[in-house]
Design a protein around this motif. Structure first.
Motif, PDB file in Angstrom:
ATOM      1  N   GLN A   1      41.748  33.875  19.128  1.00  0.00           N
ATOM      2  CA  GLN A   1      42.684  34.201  20.044  1.00  0.00           C
ATOM      3  C   GLN A   1      42.355  34.361  21.569  1.00  0.00           C
ATOM      4  O   GLN A   1      42.977  34.322  22.213  1.00  0.00           O
ATOM      5  N   PHE A   2      40.909  34.604  21.707  1.00  0.00           N
ATOM      6  CA  PHE A   2      40.576  35.078  23.030  1.00  0.00           C
ATOM      7  C   PHE A   2      40.960  33.719  24.007  1.00  0.00           C
ATOM      8  O   PHE A   2      40.923  34.031  25.447  1.00  0.00           O
ATOM      9  N   GLY A   3      40.968  32.808  23.457  1.00  0.00           N
ATOM     10  CA  GLY A   3      41.001  31.688  24.525  1.00  0.00           C
ATOM     11  C   GLY A   3      42.083  31.699  25.253  1.00  0.00           C
ATOM     12  O   GLY A   3      42.402  31.239  26.478  1.00  0.00           O
ATOM     13  N   PHE A   4      43.470  32.114  24.791  1.00  0.00           N
ATOM     14  CA  PHE A   4      44.583  32.185  25.486  1.00  0.00           C
ATOM     15  C   PHE A   4      44.581  33.240  26.613  1.00  0.00           C
ATOM     16  O   PHE A   4      45.034  33.007  27.748  1.00  0.00           O
ATOM     17  N   SER A   5      43.884  34.571  26.232  1.00  0.00           N
ATOM     18  CA  SER A   5      43.934  35.713  27.522  1.00  0.00           C
ATOM     19  C   SER A   5      42.901  34.755  28.761  1.00  0.00           C
ATOM     20  O   SER A   5      43.046  35.028  29.663  1.00  0.00           O
ATOM     21  N   PHE A   6      41.842  34.142  27.858  1.00  0.00           N
ATOM     22  CA  PHE A   6      40.889  33.559  28.818  1.00  0.00           C
ATOM     23  C   PHE A   6      41.606  32.555  29.840  1.00  0.00           C
ATOM     24  O   PHE A   6      41.370  32.624  31.105  1.00  0.00           O
ATOM     25  N   LEU A   7      42.412  31.605  29.368  1.00  0.00           N
ATOM     26  CA  LEU A   7      43.059  30.737  30.343  1.00  0.00           C
ATOM     27  C   LEU A   7      44.062  31.644  31.297  1.00  0.00           C
ATOM     28  O   LEU A   7      44.206  31.101  32.402  1.00  0.00           O
ATOM     29  N   LEU A   8      44.849  32.630  30.671  1.00  0.00           N
ATOM     30  CA  LEU A   8      45.529  33.546  31.676  1.00  0.00           C
ATOM     31  C   LEU A   8      44.733  34.015  32.686  1.00  0.00           C
ATOM     32  O   LEU A   8      45.116  33.939  34.088  1.00  0.00           O
ATOM     33  N   PHE A   9      43.530  34.675  32.594  1.00  0.00           N
ATOM     34  CA  PHE A   9      42.676  35.130  33.460  1.00  0.00           C
ATOM     35  C   PHE A   9      42.098  34.163  34.228  1.00  0.00           C
ATOM     36  O   PHE A   9      41.910  34.427  35.984  1.00  0.00           O
ATOM     37  N   VAL A  10      41.736  33.119  33.872  1.00  0.00           N
ATOM     38  CA  VAL A  10      41.406  31.976  34.808  1.00  0.00           C
ATOM     39  C   VAL A  10      42.401  31.475  36.005  1.00  0.00           C
ATOM     40  O   VAL A  10      42.228  31.555  37.139  1.00  0.00           O
ATOM     41  N   GLY A  11      43.653  31.550  35.342  1.00  0.00           N
ATOM     42  CA  GLY A  11      44.669  31.105  36.098  1.00  0.00           C
ATOM     43  C   GLY A  11      44.918  32.483  37.386  1.00  0.00           C
ATOM     44  O   GLY A  11      45.053  32.174  38.489  1.00  0.00           O
ATOM     45  N   GLY A  12      44.623  33.614  36.796  1.00  0.00           N
ATOM     46  CA  GLY A  12      45.049  34.655  37.655  1.00  0.00           C
ATOM     47  C   GLY A  12      44.193  34.834  38.841  1.00  0.00           C
ATOM     48  O   GLY A  12      44.376  35.245  39.916  1.00  0.00           O
ATOM     49  N   LEU A  13      42.800  34.654  38.248  1.00  0.00           N
ATOM     50  CA  LEU A  13      41.406  34.448  39.217  1.00  0.00           C
ATOM     51  C   LEU A  13      41.784  33.631  40.041  1.00  0.00           C
ATOM     52  O   LEU A  13      41.380  33.940  41.424  1.00  0.00           O
ATOM     53  N   ASN A  14      42.277  32.507  40.075  1.00  0.00           N
ATOM     54  CA  ASN A  14      42.660  31.231  40.965  1.00  0.00           C
ATOM     55  C   ASN A  14      43.564  31.752  42.025  1.00  0.00           C
ATOM     56  O   ASN A  14      43.501  31.148  43.197  1.00  0.00           O
ATOM     57  N   ASN A  15      44.502  32.595  41.472  1.00  0.00           N
ATOM     58  CA  ASN A  15      45.307  32.938  42.425  1.00  0.00           C
ATOM     59  C   ASN A  15      45.161  33.952  43.595  1.00  0.00           C
ATOM     60  O   ASN A  15      45.663  34.545  44.521  1.00  0.00           O
ATOM     61  N   ILE A  16      43.798  34.811  43.367  1.00  0.00           N
ATOM     62  CA  ILE A  16      43.348  35.713  44.372  1.00  0.00           C
ATOM     63  C   ILE A  16      42.811  34.957  45.626  1.00  0.00           C
ATOM     64  O   ILE A  16      41.914  34.472  45.532  1.00  0.00           O
ATOM     65  N   PRO A  17      43.522  35.121  46.621  1.00  0.00           N
ATOM     66  CA  PRO A  17      42.987  34.507  47.873  1.00  0.00           C
ATOM     67  C   PRO A  17      41.570  34.986  48.184  1.00  0.00           C
ATOM     68  O   PRO A  17      41.263  35.977  47.965  1.00  0.00           O
ATOM     69  N   LYS A  18      40.970  33.808  48.427  1.00  0.00           N
ATOM     70  CA  LYS A  18      39.270  33.922  48.764  1.00  0.00           C
ATOM     71  C   LYS A  18      39.244  34.930  50.082  1.00  0.00           C
ATOM     72  O   LYS A  18      38.028  35.626  50.050  1.00  0.00           O
ATOM     73  N   GLU A  19      40.216  34.792  50.779  1.00  0.00           N
ATOM     74  CA  GLU A  19      39.845  35.700  52.153  1.00  0.00           C
ATOM     75  C   GLU A  19      39.641  36.943  51.979  1.00  0.00           C
ATOM     76  O   GLU A  19      38.905  37.764  52.734  1.00  0.00           O
ATOM     77  N   ILE A  20      40.345  37.545  50.897  1.00  0.00           N
ATOM     78  CA  ILE A  20      40.351  39.194  50.619  1.00  0.00           C
ATOM     79  C   ILE A  20      38.758  39.369  50.270  1.00  0.00           C
ATOM     80  O   ILE A  20      38.362  40.176  50.647  1.00  0.00           O
ATOM     81  N   HIS A  21      38.299  38.364  49.401  1.00  0.00           N
ATOM     82  CA  HIS A  21      36.991  38.559  48.857  1.00  0.00           C
ATOM     83  C   HIS A  21      36.111  38.528  50.191  1.00  0.00           C
ATOM     84  O   HIS A  21      34.952  39.341  50.436  1.00  0.00           O
ATOM     85  N   GLU A  22      36.236  37.605  51.127  1.00  0.00           N
ATOM     86  CA  GLU A  22      35.514  37.412  52.093  1.00  0.00           C
ATOM     87  C   GLU A  22      35.526  38.316  53.136  1.00  0.00           C
ATOM     88  O   GLU A  22      34.428  38.906  53.659  1.00  0.00           O
ATOM     89  N   ALA A  23      36.839  38.842  53.337  1.00  0.00           N
ATOM     90  CA  ALA A  23      36.664  40.224  54.073  1.00  0.00           C
ATOM     91  C   ALA A  23      36.079  41.613  53.621  1.00  0.00           C
ATOM     92  O   ALA A  23      35.338  42.041  54.402  1.00  0.00           O
ATOM     93  N   ALA A  24      36.082  41.515  52.191  1.00  0.00           N
ATOM     94  CA  ALA A  24      35.345  42.533  51.528  1.00  0.00           C
ATOM     95  C   ALA A  24      33.862  42.475  51.866  1.00  0.00           C
ATOM     96  O   ALA A  24      33.209  43.569  52.187  1.00  0.00           O
ATOM     97  N   ALA A  25      33.627  41.226  51.712  1.00  0.00           N
ATOM     98  CA  ALA A  25      32.006  41.055  51.891  1.00  0.00           C
ATOM     99  C   ALA A  25      31.626  41.097  53.501  1.00  0.00           C
ATOM    100  O   ALA A  25      30.551  41.838  53.502  1.00  0.00           O
ATOM    101  N   LEU A  26      32.406  41.079  54.468  1.00  0.00           N
ATOM    102  CA  LEU A  26      32.131  41.367  55.475  1.00  0.00           C
ATOM    103  C   LEU A  26      31.877  42.722  55.851  1.00  0.00           C
ATOM    104  O   LEU A  26      31.119  43.259  56.495  1.00  0.00           O
TER     105      LEU A  26
END
Lengths: 469, 322
Positions: free
Chosen positions: B197-222
């Protein structure tokens, strides 16, 4: 919707939409299309016979139908081969068909379902058997009365048995040779059995299992209960049945016969039942047999034929199975179940039950009669996938290829041990089976868990038997 | 993200005009709007009809049937609350509810944890083809039949003849009673279920992670945020809506588990892996007590509704929407 003030124009428009939708729906409903009734054979007036899918080979079924058609060209027959894992699964599917209003006329029913069907759905065959007594004399002379009695319920006969399987012991002869053991004698005891398992264990590695058994009603704990002179439920006979016994069986063979078995009071906490469980628990503790959950019939042929199992309880059906799996006829053999307090064996039988809902009962009786004929059974059971109910069919020629050498054991289990009886199968059999399997697993978990588990089993069995199915 | 410092009650300006000017609500929609609504209704109709026929009617039917004694063969007879009394005093039913809840907790937790860990790992730097390969591999078990998988697993986990005990035996480990001890059986059922069953949650998480703007992570890294800090302060909060969906679906599925315990253990040893849906099946199709089976079904329905309602209630605190 917030638009509560509907104008006349809007009302007319929506009315037109509604009329259009209704016209579309009507057109769609009247469109010429395929339905369930278009399936070939459905509702075409055929006599519908439901069988457990794997019970007969396609060739066997073709032969069965062709032969019946020659005899009764006016009766159309359709075989409904219901795919099911086991008998309870099969019954569930038949009941679903009945609930759906597509009940078959005849159902192939084993001991597990005889009383359930007889009580709720079955038609007694008494009047037809009496009418065609002359025709059936030869059949009954060829069939052991124990099998016939197992198909009776409260004095009436509900099925003509056409096959059965008693729980005998299969032994892998190569494993015996490796351990320097001989095929046990006919009258071997429980202690001989234990000693043989120890001998087999000693001669093999840690991956070897001397005794493989499956936790189920047939061939599980119950044969050991029978051997110890007890049963899961108190067993008695219903009155009646003399109409059949007096007509078809000589005095010495009808003695003690009644109107079918009654299984009533649970006796899971009786001393002898505990003894049987203690014995199996000791075998498990000593590593001489599989745990109840470990054993399952699915991989049994594989592990037996490759020499990873020495001994297992099985019936005549296994001769055909092992042969098909590629095992040579001399690579295995069969012996009676060992003696304990008694050497009573258990068996399960099967035949066709006629349903009350059938509107073709006379035609159905003709099929039942035809299915019990010698030539019909010879064609149907050509591969030794079971033990035919007719004694005359068990011949050396039949077992020459598939084995085993001591094939006479199959029918002699009935002839030499006349008290051999059917598995306990009251109308509440489904729940009784579930309770047995569940608590057997718990009882054999450790040496100290037998008594508490049997007490719980007794309570659950009492509840199950009080329920009206 | 929700600004928790804003205490203004935004509902007031919306409600007051409606109460004060009732005629405003009665403004007729334009012909175009009405056409759109009609079109929407037509498109929704097949789904609504399907839900009504295949979900609503059976639910109502089960509730009605739970008030009758029925064995398929004889006509139904009125039972009132007798079926409910019977199931509440049936130890097998009570144990099955306990087993199902235990199964749900461990299976869903493991499923989410594994899926999230793998999604985060695959979200890092990795060749595209390798990422696709892993995604397919993780999703593959989900498209297989649970019953077929369970049959295969039953062979693999067999204590006496199974491949898994043979493999661990090569390292000198004694055979493990995977399916023949109470705790071992439940653990094995969970392992098999989670693997599938974990494949279903896995796909959801992959989609969710792709929706997080990279700029936020880049700003945090700065700003000097480390990998773990970024995950805790940015990724998880922004992934919380996906986590909510995955956990709701996971819990609803886990509460209805049937094939894996049915095929692997048949509910045993004893009742240790007997689940609620197994009891429903046994009562209905093996014991012919359709009324009691329906009563258990209604109780399971209530449980699922309650657990889901609690989840949504709690989600107000933990779920953050951008």
């Amino acid at each position: 919707m917030t638009d509560s003030l509907l104008s006349r124009r809007a009302l007319l428009r929506y009315g037109a939409y509604g009329a259009g939708a209704a016209a579309l729906a009507g057109t769609a409903a009247s469109w010429d299309r395929l339905t369930g009734n278009d399936i070939p054979g459905r509702d075409d007036g055929s006599l519908v016979v439901a069988t457990l899918g794997s019970a007969f080979s396609p060739d066997g079924i073709r032969t069965l139908l062709a032969g019946f058609r020659r005899l009764h060209p006016d009766i159309k027959v359709r075989i409904n081969a219901v795919q099911a894992v086991d008998w309870p699964d099969f019954f569930a599917k038949i009941l679903t068909q009945i609930a759906a209003g597509t009940a078959p006329d005849l159902v192939y029913v084993a001991t597990e379902g005889v009383q359930l069907f007889a009580r709720h759905l079955g038609v007694p065959l008494d009047r037809w058997v009496k009418r065609d007594a002359a025709e059936l004399t030869e059949y009954f002379a060829d069939v052991h009365p124990s099998l016939v009695e197992s198909m009776m319920y409260e004095g009436s006969l509900y099925q003509l048995p056409i096959e059965f399987n008693a729980a005998d012991m299969y032994l892998n002869t190569q494993v015996l040779q490796r351990a320097g053991a001989q095929l046990p004698a006919d009258d071997w005891t429980r202690d001989d059995f234990t000693a043989l398992l120890r001998q087999l264990k000693k001669a093999n590695d840690s991956h070897f299992t001397p005794y493989f058994w499956t936790n189920r009603l047939w061939g599980g704990v119950v044969p050991w209960l029978f051997a110890n002179g007890t049963d899961l439920l108190a067993e008695s006979k219903a009155p009646g049945g003399s109409w059949l016994w007096d007509a078809f069986y000589p005095a010495d063979r009808r003695q003690g016969r009644g109107g079918g078995f009654r299984w009533t009071t649970p006796r899971a906490t009786s001393g002898r039942v505990e003894e049987a469980y203690d014995y199996l628990a000791e075998l498990i503790q000593e590593g001489l047999c599989t745990r109840p959950e470990g054993g399952n019939g699915q991989n049994l042929i594989g592990v037996f034929s490759t020499g990873r199992v020495g001994v297992t309880p099985a019936g005549g059906f296994w001769a055909g199975g092992l042969h098909l799996a590629g095992m040579r006829a001399d690579a295995f053999d069969v012996q009676y179940f060992p003696r304990w307090r008694t050497q009573r064996h258990q068996f399960g039988a099967a035949g066709y039950a006629l349903l009350r809902t059938s509107k073709k009962q006379d035609a159905a009786w003709e099929f039942i009669k035809y299915s019990a004929r010698l030539d019909t059974l010879a064609a149907l059971f050509s591969t030794n996938q079971t033990t035919p109910a007719r004694r005359s069919m068990l011949t050396a020629a039949r077992y020459r290829e598939s084995g085993p050498a001591h094939w006479r054991v199959f029918y002699d289990t009935l002839d030499k041990f006349p008290d051999t009886g059917p598995i306990p199968a009251p109308p509440q059999v489904a729940e009784v089976t579930q309770v047995l399997l569940k608590h057997t697993g718990t009882a054999l978990a450790s040496p100290h868990s037998v008594r508490p588990a049997l007490r719980r089993m007794q309570g659950d069995l009492e509840q199950a038997m009080e329920r009206d199915v | 993200m929700t600004d928790t410092t804003d205490t203004t009650d935004t509902r007031v300006p919306v409600l007051r005009p409606r109460a004060a000017t009732p005629r405003a609500a009665a403004v007729r929609p334009s012909a175009r709007e009405r056409g759109t609504r009609l079109l929407a209704a037509l498109f929704l109709a097949p789904t609504v009809v399907g839900i009504v026929i295949f979900t609503v009617v059976p639910i109502i039917g089960s509730v009605v049937l739970s008030l009758f004694h029925w064995n398929v063969i004889d006509p139904p007879g009125w039972a009132g609350a007798a079926n409910y009394r019977s199931v509440f005093t049936d130890s097998t039913v009570l144990v099955s509810f306990r087993n199902t809840l235990v199964f749900m907790v461990f299976a869903v937790a493991a499923q989410l944890l594994i899926a999230l860990s793998l999604a985060l790992t695959l979200n890092g730097r990795m060749p595209g083809w390798l990422r696709s390969l892993f995604r397919s591999a993780f999703f593959f078990p989900l498209v297989l039949s649970a019953a077929s998988i369970s049959v295969v697993m039953k062979y693999l986990f067999n204590q006496d003849f199974g491949v898994i005990n043979w493999l661990i035996g090569l390292f000198g480990i004694a055979p493990v009673p995977w399916l023949t001890s109470e705790h071992g059986a439940m653990a094995t059922v969970i392992i098999v279920y989670v693997w599938q069953q974990f494949g279903f949650s896995f796909l959801l998480f992959v989609g969710g992670l792709n929706n997080i703007p990279k700029e936020i992570h880049e700003a945090a890294a700065l700003d000097g945020a480390t990998g773990l800090r970024k995950h805790l302060a940015i990724t998880l909060p922004l992934l919380s809506p996906t986590l909510l969906v995955a956990s709701v679906v996971g819990i609803i599925n886990a509460l209805q588990v049937f094939e894996q315990p049915y095929v692997l253990t048949d509910g045993g040893p004893g009742d240790s892996t007997r689940t609620v849906v197994m009891v429903i099946y046994e009562k209905a199709f093996e014991q012919l007590r359709f009324g009691e089976a329906s009563a258990v079904g209604v109780l399971l329905f209530v449980l699922i509704m309650a657990v889901t309602a609690v989840q949504f209630r709690l989600s107000r605190r933990f779920v953050h929407y951008q």
